[in-house]
Design a protein around this motif. Structure first.
Motif, short mmCIF file in Angstrom:
data_model
loop_
_atom_site.label_atom_id
_atom_site.label_comp_id
_atom_site.label_asym_id
_atom_site.label_seq_id
_atom_site.Cartn_x
_atom_site.Cartn_y
_atom_site.Cartn_z
N SER A 82 0.82 -1.22 0.00
CA SER A 82 0.00 0.00 0.00
C SER A 82 0.85 1.27 0.00
N GLU A 83 0.41 2.23 -0.79
CA GLU A 83 0.98 3.58 -0.77
C GLU A 83 -0.18 4.56 -0.74
N ARG A 84 -0.06 5.54 0.10
CA ARG A 84 -1.16 6.48 0.26
C ARG A 84 -1.49 7.18 -1.05
N TRP A 104 -2.52 -0.07 -7.99
CA TRP A 104 -1.18 -0.61 -7.74
C TRP A 104 -0.23 -0.43 -8.91
N THR A 119 2.30 2.45 -8.50
CA THR A 119 3.13 2.50 -7.30
C THR A 119 4.34 3.39 -7.55
N THR A 138 7.17 3.59 -5.36
CA THR A 138 8.41 2.99 -4.90
C THR A 138 9.13 2.36 -6.08
N GLY A 152 11.67 5.06 -1.99
CA GLY A 152 10.22 5.26 -1.90
C GLY A 152 9.73 4.94 -0.50
N LYS A 163 6.26 2.91 1.92
CA LYS A 163 5.00 2.18 2.00
C LYS A 163 4.22 2.63 3.23
N ASP A 164 2.90 2.50 3.13
CA ASP A 164 2.00 2.90 4.21
C ASP A 164 1.16 1.70 4.63
N THR A 196 7.94 -6.64 -0.54
CA THR A 196 7.74 -5.25 -0.97
C THR A 196 7.56 -5.16 -2.49
N GLU A 201 4.28 3.06 8.71
CA GLU A 201 4.68 3.83 7.54
C GLU A 201 6.21 3.81 7.54
N ARG A 203 10.02 4.33 5.05
CA ARG A 203 10.66 4.91 3.88
C ARG A 203 11.96 4.17 3.57
#
Length: 566
Positions: free
Chosen positions: A139-141, A147, A150, A152, A165, A167-168, A181, A220, A222
């Motif tokens: 998930s990414e905000r 998807w 994305t 990242t 990048g 992820k959340d 990931t 969350e 990075r």
């Protein structure tokens, strides 16, 4: 207790589990009883990280025994859709936080077992054996459920890779060395992706925060020039995207089994409280409106458990030409998780102020049930995927056999499910014939009317693919389709688990759901107004007496079995 041998287990027991898995469930129950209800509630309120649970996962070997396929381990247990679904429901019954820690570990594992990289497989296997929690970094905000976009990215260097990048909403991201990931390949095209293992203990990984103010840690994080090598690659290219989506199709189905676990706990807690509380010379469980709510909740839960049980059968039986489970699982995520929130809301009216007290186990159940419909996309996203199969489902001129119940080889993980490679094709699926279920249950007016309505709706509303750009119609027709599939699949279960009294009551509620959808979406059915009105009139004519005595007897027995937890 007077109850059918075929449906009794659905009223709160381990209906999905095959016999050998109950030993594992017993270990889990013993651990929760040892920790104690009061301790668990205090830790949840204080947002205390459940360190002792991590120790339990390690000492019991639960992660390896439930998440690693037997063909990759030296144990007799291992990943199967039955074991994972049953354990998911059972853990959620005890504690949402503890369920989530195990559940996201299961998500991290699904794409690994189909990988061509035996080194990364060995890493996950050995780390699970050592009690390491897994995580699923998808998930990414900014992207949400989109998807393909994305942000990242992974770039190949001379002798390694670097990822940048973040992820959340990644459970266990605060502690895991097994963060599966998803990223795009910075040097590739629009559809070039990478699925790799990240480690929260390595340089280049920065934990930002817990995204939720809860005991569970939904991280969350990075990645800044985060380095990794070929040994951490799970899959690449279009295959990485397919693996990530298949993980969601397979693994996140268990949001539905967690939901039924929460509903089971809410139901037992409510009955226990109301059967021990007396006012006006009677227990509050005996009040007419409360008896009605307890019966409705129990019957809805029976339907949900029957549906999810058949979903697991379909996963186990999946093959190159049979991905029906993708449609069923999408409906489970969209419908079962939402229906559970409705059930718990209705029980809240019964248990009343007790629901909000500090020492009430109902309080966290009520709170966390709201998470489940929203932890993976939205209801609309899942309905949009499922409704693509509507024309195929309503093509009643078919002779596909239904998949069997809990197969004899249920203890062996179906290799296809963990190694499948293709996506799409939902429009061409062949669904099993509904006629055997219709004939077997047609003596029940509610079931007979259900199939009559489904056939009429299919012949009128779903004669071709829907325009996916018309979001309101997709939502309305998706609700109708989901309810049609839901009832049809429950009828498959009911055909082999006869209990006229129970199934007549379950289908009376399914008909009410159909009626509600038609009424609330009347603008979208304007061109079919005559059909909708005739369906509503027919539904109003069906009346079923619920087996209230049996249900209350069962709830009393279930509360007794849960002694030490309530």
């Amino acid at each position: 207790m007077a109850q059918s041998a075929h449906t009794g287990h659905l009223l709160g027991g381990p209906g999905i589990l095959v016999q050998d898995d109950r030993r594992m469930v017993s270990e889990v129950s013993d651990w929760f009883r040892h920790v104690g209800r009061d301790t668990l509630l205090r830790q949840e309120i204080d947002r205390e990280y459940p360190t002792e649970y991590v120790y339990f996962l390690k000492s019991s070997g639960l992660l390896e025994r439930s998440l690693v396929p037997s063909w990759l381990g030296d144990h007799q247990d291992g990943w199967t859709p039955y074991r994972v679904a049953g354990l998911s429901e059972h853990l959620a019954f005890h504690s949402f936080t503890h369920w989530l820690m195990w559940h996201v570990s299961s998500l991290s594992a699904v794409p690994v077992w189909g990988s061509q990289n035996t080194t990364v497989q060995n890493t996950y296997r050995e780390q699970f054996r050592a009690g390491m929690l897994g995580a699923f970094g998808m998930s990414e905000r900014g992207a949400g459920a989109d998807w393909r976009n994305t942000a990242t990215s992974v770039k190949r260097l001379a002798d390694a890779y670097v990822a940048n990048g973040g992820k959340d909403y990644t459970g266990n991201g605060n502690v895991s060395s097994l963060i599966t990931t998803f990223a795009r390949n910075a040097d590739g095209g629009d559809r070039d992706y990478v699925l790799f293992r990240a480690d929260s203990h390595r340089a280049g990984f920065r934990l930002v925060r817990n995204a939720t103010p809860e005991q569970m840690y939904t991280s969350e994080f990075r990645l800044t020039d985060y380095p990794f090598g070929d040994d951490d690659i799970i899959s690449t290219g279009g295959q990485a995207f397919a693996d990530a989506v298949n993980t969601i199709n397979i693994g996140k189905f268990n949001l539905a089994t967690a939901a039924t676990g929460l509903a089971s706990r809410a139901l037992v807690e409510t009955f226990h409280h109301t059967s021990h509380r007396s006012i006006f010379g009677s227990t509050t469980a005996a009040f007419g409106q409360n008896r009605d709510a307890l019966c409705r909740a129990t019957l809805r839960l029976i339907g949900m458990k029957a549906f999810t049980s058949r979903c697991v059968d379909h996963m186990h039986a999946a093959g190159e030409d049979d991905n029906r489970y993708v449609v069923l699982n999408s409906i489970a995520k969209a419908k079962v998780t939402h229906d559970v929130t409705d059930v718990i809301h209705s029980l809240c009216d019964v248990i009343s102020a007790k629901a909000f007290e500090t020492d009430s186990a109902f309080r966290p159940v009520m709170k966390y049930a709201e998470y489940l419909p929203r932890l993976e996309g939205t209801k609309y996203v899942n309905l949009m995927q499922a409704v693509r199969a509507a024309p195929a489902f309503f093509d009643f001129a078919r002779n596909t056999e239904p998949v069997p119940d809990a197969a004899d080889d249920a203890l062996e993980a179906p290799r296809y499910l963990l190694s499948q490679r293709k996506l799409g094709g939902l429009e061409k699926l062949a669904f099993s014939d509904h006629i055997p279920s219709k004939e077997a249950l047609g003596h029940l007016p509610a079931v007979a009317l259900f199939f009559d309505v489904v056939e009429r709706l299919g012949a009128t509303l779903f004669t071709g693919p829907l325009d996916q750009r018309d979001q309101r119609k997709v939502q309305a027709f998706g609700e109708i389709f989901a309810t049609a599939v839901y009832g049809t699949v429950i009828a498959e279960y009911a055909r082999t688990h006869p209990d006229d009294e129970v199934w007549a009551s379950v289908f009376s509620l399914i008909l009410q759901d159909l009626a509600l959808t038609l009424v609330t979406s009347r603008q979208d059915f304007a061109e079919h107004r005559e059909l909708a009105e005739s369906v509503l009139t027919a539904i109003q004519s069906v009346h079923t007496e619920w087996p209230a005595g049996r249900i209350l007897d069962h709830l009393e027995a279930a509360a007794t079995r849960a002694s030490g937890l309530l």
